[in-house]
Enzyme design. Structure first.
Site, PDB file in Angstrom:
ATOM      1  N   GLY A 240       0.796  -1.234   0.000  1.00 19.56           N
ATOM      2  CA  GLY A 240       0.000   0.000   0.000  1.00 19.56           C
ATOM      3  C   GLY A 240       0.823   1.275   0.000  1.00 19.56           C
ATOM      4  N   GLU A 274       5.012  -6.127   1.936  1.00 16.38           N
ATOM      5  CA  GLU A 274       4.609  -6.621   0.616  1.00 16.38           C
ATOM      6  C   GLU A 274       4.427  -5.468  -0.367  1.00 16.38           C
ATOM      7  OE1 GLU A 274       1.978 -10.333   2.462  1.00 16.38           O
ATOM      8  OE2 GLU A 274       0.982  -8.537   1.728  1.00 16.38           O
ATOM      9  N   PRO A 275       5.473  -4.715  -0.653  1.00 12.68           N
ATOM     10  CA  PRO A 275       5.320  -3.565  -1.553  1.00 12.68           C
ATOM     11  C   PRO A 275       5.208  -3.993  -3.012  1.00 12.68           C
ATOM     12  CG  PRO A 275       7.613  -3.871  -1.002  1.00 12.68           C
ATOM     13  CD  PRO A 275       6.861  -4.915  -0.220  1.00 12.68           C
ATOM     14  N   ARG A 277       3.394  -1.418  -5.790  1.00  9.58           N
ATOM     15  CA  ARG A 277       3.385  -0.126  -6.479  1.00  9.58           C
ATOM     16  C   ARG A 277       4.638   0.697  -6.181  1.00  9.58           C
ATOM     17  NH1 ARG A 277      -1.557   2.319  -7.475  1.00  9.58           N
ATOM     18  NH2 ARG A 277      -2.382   0.985  -5.827  1.00  9.58           N
ATOM     19  N   ARG A 314      -6.555   1.338 -15.072  1.00  3.41           N
ATOM     20  CA  ARG A 314      -6.719   2.133 -13.848  1.00  3.41           C
ATOM     21  C   ARG A 314      -7.615   3.367 -14.015  1.00  3.41           C
ATOM     22  NH1 ARG A 314      -3.195   4.316 -11.113  1.00  3.41           N
ATOM     23  NH2 ARG A 314      -3.867   3.494  -9.116  1.00  3.41           N
ATOM     24  N   TYR A 318     -10.792   3.171 -11.651  1.00  2.47           N
ATOM     25  CA  TYR A 318     -10.728   3.951 -10.403  1.00  2.47           C
ATOM     26  C   TYR A 318     -10.669   5.464 -10.653  1.00  2.47           C
ATOM     27  CZ  TYR A 318      -8.264  -0.491  -9.304  1.00  2.47           C
ATOM     28  OH  TYR A 318      -7.869  -1.799  -9.197  1.00  2.47           O
ATOM     29  N   CYS A 356     -14.899   0.300 -27.318  1.00  2.00           N
ATOM     30  CA  CYS A 356     -16.284   0.774 -27.395  1.00  2.00           C
ATOM     31  C   CYS A 356     -16.924   0.907 -26.027  1.00  2.00           C
ATOM     32  CB  CYS A 356     -17.079  -0.170 -28.289  1.00  2.00           C
ATOM     33  SG  CYS A 356     -16.353  -0.220 -29.914  1.00  2.00           S
ATOM     34  N   GLU A 357     -16.376   1.755 -25.202  1.00  2.00           N
ATOM     35  CA  GLU A 357     -16.937   2.064 -23.893  1.00  2.00           C
ATOM     36  C   GLU A 357     -16.557   3.498 -23.567  1.00  2.00           C
ATOM     37  OE1 GLU A 357     -17.415  -0.366 -20.784  1.00  2.00           O
ATOM     38  OE2 GLU A 357     -16.873  -2.237 -21.768  1.00  2.00           O
TER      39      GLU A 357
HETATM   40  N1  LLP Z   1      -0.343  -7.296  -0.189  1.00  2.00           N
HETATM   41  C1  LLP Z   1      -1.625  -7.603  -0.400  1.00  2.00           C
HETATM   42  C2  LLP Z   1      -2.264  -8.613   0.444  1.00  2.00           C
HETATM   43  C3  LLP Z   1      -2.344  -6.940  -1.416  1.00  2.00           C
HETATM   44  O1  LLP Z   1      -3.618  -7.249  -1.620  1.00  2.00           O
HETATM   45  C4  LLP Z   1      -1.703  -5.951  -2.199  1.00  2.00           C
HETATM   46  C5  LLP Z   1      -2.419  -5.257  -3.258  1.00  2.00           C
HETATM   47  C6  LLP Z   1      -0.349  -5.680  -1.942  1.00  2.00           C
HETATM   48  C7  LLP Z   1       0.315  -6.371  -0.929  1.00  2.00           C
HETATM   49  C8  LLP Z   1       0.464  -4.689  -2.745  1.00  2.00           C
HETATM   50  O2  LLP Z   1      -0.021  -3.414  -2.621  1.00  2.00           O
HETATM   51  P1  LLP Z   1       0.847  -2.184  -3.201  1.00  2.00           P
HETATM   52  O3  LLP Z   1       2.110  -2.075  -2.399  1.00  2.00           O
HETATM   53  O4  LLP Z   1       1.109  -2.440  -4.616  1.00  2.00           O
HETATM   54  O5  LLP Z   1      -0.016  -1.000  -2.999  1.00  2.00           O
HETATM   55  N2  LLP Z   1      -5.223  -2.401  -8.891  1.00  2.00           N
HETATM   56  C9  LLP Z   1      -5.127  -1.352  -7.903  1.00  2.00           C
HETATM   57  C10 LLP Z   1      -4.367  -1.771  -6.665  1.00  2.00           C
HETATM   58  C11 LLP Z   1      -4.922  -3.017  -6.038  1.00  2.00           C
HETATM   59  C12 LLP Z   1      -4.017  -3.539  -4.952  1.00  2.00           C
HETATM   60  C13 LLP Z   1      -4.422  -4.914  -4.560  1.00  2.00           C
HETATM   61  N3  LLP Z   1      -3.651  -5.470  -3.504  1.00  2.00           N
HETATM   62  C14 LLP Z   1      -4.515  -0.115  -8.551  1.00  2.00           C
HETATM   63  O6  LLP Z   1      -4.257  -0.141  -9.739  1.00  2.00           O
HETATM   64  O7  LLP Z   1      -4.345   0.892  -7.891  1.00  2.00           O
END
Ligand code: LLP
Length: 427
Positions: A240, A274-275, A277, A314, A318, A356-357
């Site tokens: 996150g 768990e990074p 993004r 995205r 979102y 087509c959306e």
């Molecule tokens: N750990 C778990 C359990 C997760 O569900 C996720 C992301 C992460 C780690 C990694 O999160 P990050 O560090 O990448 O923020 N598709 C959306 C984001 C969905 C994230 C889902 N889970 C977007 O494009 O913003």
């Protein structure tokens, strides 16, 4: 490091001119910077090094084998959420002893596959899942480590579709139930070693507060478990971690570390993160060519590109903001989200794809230098949840992926063909 920057009037990735890549691979194309990925990984590692942190790259954010291999070679762990992601991580050279497996719906087949590969830990999200894991582990004569994913009922103030830590969300286990499970674990779940707690609150999160709030809740649970004779040795605080999509400054790993590490040290737990993004988001762009421009009489102007929502979902899903600017331009890319029109030769346009959306729109009412058919645009910060969320909707072959390293580049995934689209189908 700033992987993508304009020199004079043209965009570079590291030392390579984007135009040079384009002339070989065409559009649309994802382009990633290897050294930007490494810089982000090392920044995180350095900020949390005091704790012997286990960084598990979240494969869902960018699952390309070469991208995963860059991180595997650095000793990164991996966060997977399916058998397919585990397969990819292993193919990329991941050490199974650094793989954590999350997700609310692991099938028996996926659990067995993970057990046979002796992964490091399962992040478990329900008692029903725990029953399956303990049964399968018994059959395979394994004793996997398990972290219970706690749903702390915290609003991480992110998009409602990516918030995961509120009690109405499908994720995790309530902390009272978790305590109950842990206390009964030895006789009810004899083939698992429950030794960790996990939270993932949502993504992206722009302040440290939700993490702290979650850690406060977890701390008391750890003590209660220890009082009951069960040691909790691992704390996994999920992913996150935010990135800047607009160019504005956002918090960095050292800001997270200064607030998170004191909790972990006090509890004497090993930290797992768990990074996704944070590591790859700003390290990738999507390049797209303008097919047509059109101006509606007394109405909007549209720039119609050859990339679409199937390539980068995205904005459609979102309403996410991505900077978009021509690859070749004499006008400097502005800071911030919505600059004024005061520059000469800019207009306000909707940047759309051919699908087509109506939701196939990358940007609405966006200031952009005047562009014509054939011009190429860069969609920035597309390295995370870009290609990995792509599809072939409208029977559009998916783009290629290119990795830049210094003054070199190579194709790390071929552009799909029409034949790829129908592979496996019967007539
Ligand atoms: N750990 C778990 C359990 C997760 O569900 C996720 C992301 C992460 C780690 C990694 O999160 P990050 O560090 O990448 O923020 N598709 C959306 C984001 C969905 C994230 C889902 N889970 C977007 O494009 O913003």
């Amino acid at each position: 490091m700033d992987a993508f920057e304009y020199r004079d009037t043209t965009l570079f990735c590291e030392k390579v001119k984007i135009e040079d890549i384009l002339s070989e691979v065409g559009t649309p194309a994802y382009i990633y910077s290897k050294n930007a990925i490494l810089a982000r990984y090392h920044e995180l590692e350095a900020a949390f090094q005091d704790n012997n942190v286990l960084i598990c790259f979240s494969v869902k954010s960018n699952s390309n084998l070469s991208v995963c291999k860059i991180l595997a070679d650095e000793g990164s762990g991996f966060d997977v959420v399916s058998g397919g992601e585990l397969f990819r991580a292993l193919k990329a050279g991941a050490s199974p002893s650094k793989v954590v497996f999350a997700g609310v719906g692991k099938t028996d087949e996926e659990i067995r596959y993970a057990l046979e590969n002796d992964i490091f830990m399962f992040n478990v999200e329900s008692t029903n899942e725990l029953e399956h894991i303990t049964r399968l582990a018994g059959e395979l004569k394994r004793m996997p480590k398990v972290a219970l994913r706690i749903n702390p009922d915290i609003d991480a103030k992110t998009h409602e579709k990516t918030t995961t830590g509120k009690k109405e969300n499908k994720f995790g286990i309530d902390s009272i139930e978790a305590e109950h499970i842990i206390k009964q674990s030895q006789h009810r779940y004899p083939h698992v070693d429950i030794c960790g707690l996990h939270v993932h609150l949502g993504s992206p999160i722009y302040t440290v507060d939700p993490y702290i709030h979650a850690l406060e809740k977890i701390t008391s649970l750890v003590y209660r478990c220890r009082d009951a004779g069960v040691d909790i040795a691992y704390l996994n605080i999920g992913g996150g971690y935010c990135i800047s999509y607009t160019g504005e400054k956002v918090i960095r790993p050292k800001d997270y570390a200064s607030k998170i590490l004191p909790f972990v040290k006090k509890l004497q737990c090993r930290l797992i993160m768990e990074p996704g993004r944070f590591i790859v988001g700003n390290a990738g762009i999507l390049i797209t060519r303008v097919i047509y421009t059109k101006k509606i009489l007394h109405g909007k102007s549209f720039v119609i590109c050859d990339a679409a929502m199937n390539d980068l979902l995205r904005p459609a899903l979102y309403d996410s903001f991505h900077k978009i600017w021509p690859v070749n331009t004499v006008i400097k890319m502005p800071e911030g989200e919505n600059p004024s029109e005061k520059d000469m030769n800019v207009g306000v346009v909707d940047i759309v794809g051919p699908v087509c959306e109506t939701s196939d729109t990358f940007a609405r009412d966006r200031v952009l230098p005047v562009v014509n058919e054939g011009d190429v645009l860069a969609i920035f910060s597309a390295g995370a949840y870009g290609f990995s969320m792509s599809s072939t909707y409208n029977s559009r072959p998916r783009p290629c992926e290119v990795l830049v390293d210094g003054d070199q580049y190579r194709i790390i995934r071929k552009r799909e063909t029409y034949e790829d689209l129908i592979r496996g189908e019967d007539i």
